[in-house]
Design a protein around this motif. Sequence first.
Motif, PDB file in Angstrom:
ATOM      1  N   LEU A  68       0.798  -1.223   0.000  1.00 44.69           N
ATOM      2  CA  LEU A  68       0.000   0.000   0.000  1.00 44.69           C
ATOM      3  C   LEU A  68       0.838   1.284   0.000  1.00 44.69           C
ATOM      4  O   LEU A  68       0.298   2.365   0.166  1.00 44.69           O
ATOM      5  CB  LEU A  68      -0.941  -0.007   1.216  1.00 44.69           C
ATOM      6  N   SER A  69       2.133   1.179  -0.213  1.00 45.49           N
ATOM      7  CA  SER A  69       2.990   2.363  -0.103  1.00 45.49           C
ATOM      8  C   SER A  69       2.667   3.420  -1.157  1.00 45.49           C
ATOM      9  O   SER A  69       2.697   4.619  -0.855  1.00 45.49           O
ATOM     10  CB  SER A  69       4.470   1.978  -0.157  1.00 45.49           C
ATOM     11  N   ARG A  70       2.377   3.007  -2.385  1.00 45.48           N
ATOM     12  CA  ARG A  70       2.051   4.008  -3.416  1.00 45.48           C
ATOM     13  C   ARG A  70       0.778   4.764  -3.058  1.00 45.48           C
ATOM     14  O   ARG A  70       0.715   5.988  -3.179  1.00 45.48           O
ATOM     15  CB  ARG A  70       1.899   3.351  -4.786  1.00 45.48           C
ATOM     16  N   GLN A  71      -0.240   4.021  -2.607  1.00 45.81           N
ATOM     17  CA  GLN A  71      -1.506   4.645  -2.243  1.00 45.81           C
ATOM     18  C   GLN A  71      -1.313   5.598  -1.058  1.00 45.81           C
ATOM     19  O   GLN A  71      -1.873   6.693  -1.029  1.00 45.81           O
ATOM     20  CB  GLN A  71      -2.557   3.583  -1.899  1.00 45.81           C
ATOM     21  N   LEU A  72      -0.524   5.164  -0.074  1.00 49.81           N
ATOM     22  CA  LEU A  72      -0.235   6.020   1.078  1.00 49.81           C
ATOM     23  C   LEU A  72       0.561   7.256   0.651  1.00 49.81           C
ATOM     24  O   LEU A  72       0.328   8.362   1.160  1.00 49.81           O
ATOM     25  CB  LEU A  72       0.539   5.235   2.141  1.00 49.81           C
ATOM     26  N   GLY A  73       1.461   7.092  -0.292  1.00 48.53           N
ATOM     27  CA  GLY A  73       2.224   8.222  -0.811  1.00 48.53           C
ATOM     28  C   GLY A  73       1.326   9.251  -1.483  1.00 48.53           C
ATOM     29  O   GLY A  73       1.528  10.461  -1.334  1.00 48.53           O
ATOM     30  N   ILE A  74       0.339   8.784  -2.222  1.00 46.95           N
ATOM     31  CA  ILE A  74      -0.628   9.696  -2.852  1.00 46.95           C
ATOM     32  C   ILE A  74      -1.318  10.528  -1.786  1.00 46.95           C
ATOM     33  O   ILE A  74      -1.446  11.749  -1.907  1.00 46.95           O
ATOM     34  CB  ILE A  74      -1.655   8.905  -3.696  1.00 46.95           C
ATOM     35  N   VAL A  75      -1.758   9.878  -0.720  1.00 43.81           N
ATOM     36  CA  VAL A  75      -2.426  10.585   0.382  1.00 43.81           C
ATOM     37  C   VAL A  75      -1.476  11.602   1.000  1.00 43.81           C
ATOM     38  O   VAL A  75      -1.841  12.760   1.226  1.00 43.81           O
ATOM     39  CB  VAL A  75      -2.941   9.584   1.448  1.00 43.81           C
ATOM     40  N   GLY A  76      -0.248  11.201   1.263  1.00 43.72           N
ATOM     41  CA  GLY A  76       0.723  12.102   1.871  1.00 43.72           C
ATOM     42  C   GLY A  76       1.027  13.312   1.012  1.00 43.72           C
ATOM     43  O   GLY A  76       1.050  14.449   1.489  1.00 43.72           O
ATOM     44  N   HIS A  77       1.238  13.088  -0.284  1.00 48.39           N
ATOM     45  CA  HIS A  77       1.527  14.201  -1.188  1.00 48.39           C
ATOM     46  C   HIS A  77       0.330  15.144  -1.308  1.00 48.39           C
ATOM     47  O   HIS A  77       0.502  16.367  -1.337  1.00 48.39           O
ATOM     48  CB  HIS A  77       1.952  13.692  -2.563  1.00 48.39           C
ATOM     49  N   TYR A  78      -0.872  14.601  -1.359  1.00 50.34           N
ATOM     50  CA  TYR A  78      -2.074  15.438  -1.413  1.00 50.34           C
ATOM     51  C   TYR A  78      -2.132  16.338  -0.176  1.00 50.34           C
ATOM     52  O   TYR A  78      -2.422  17.529  -0.280  1.00 50.34           O
ATOM     53  CB  TYR A  78      -3.329  14.566  -1.507  1.00 50.34           C
TER      54      TYR A  78
END
Length: 141
Positions: A68-78
Amino acid sequence: MSRPAHIPAIRRYAIGDRLPVQAQRIWLILTGYVCGRPAPIRASDRTLTYGELAERMGHADRRAGHMLSRQLGIVGHYCLMNGLPALNAIVVNQDTREPGGDVVLTPKRDFRGEVKAIYQTDWYTVGVPSAGTLRKVWEAS
């Protein structure tokens, strides 16, 4: 009462959803987790493990949390693009109780400072990002 034809049916999340849709689901899970903690919160209760997140997303195997790291990264960058603390930082490794090495954090803030800032934010005042918006974040990052 039945749903009129011009009212769309409820959309349900599923395991095979596209990455931005999974990121939206993670947003909902994490904001609900943060806002649902009774105060005062012990430090050990401020985080959620990757495995616990995977379970909340409907995965049968907790090991799916490591995917889930890519999905979590999207959330973090947003979050960072909108002046918010990086919500993804509350998801941690079960053994170390810290996030992975590629965690998104606010510049010049460490993990513990990020978690503190997350819990000081009223996430109920922040609208849920659309999957389309999260797709744009993914493409930009």
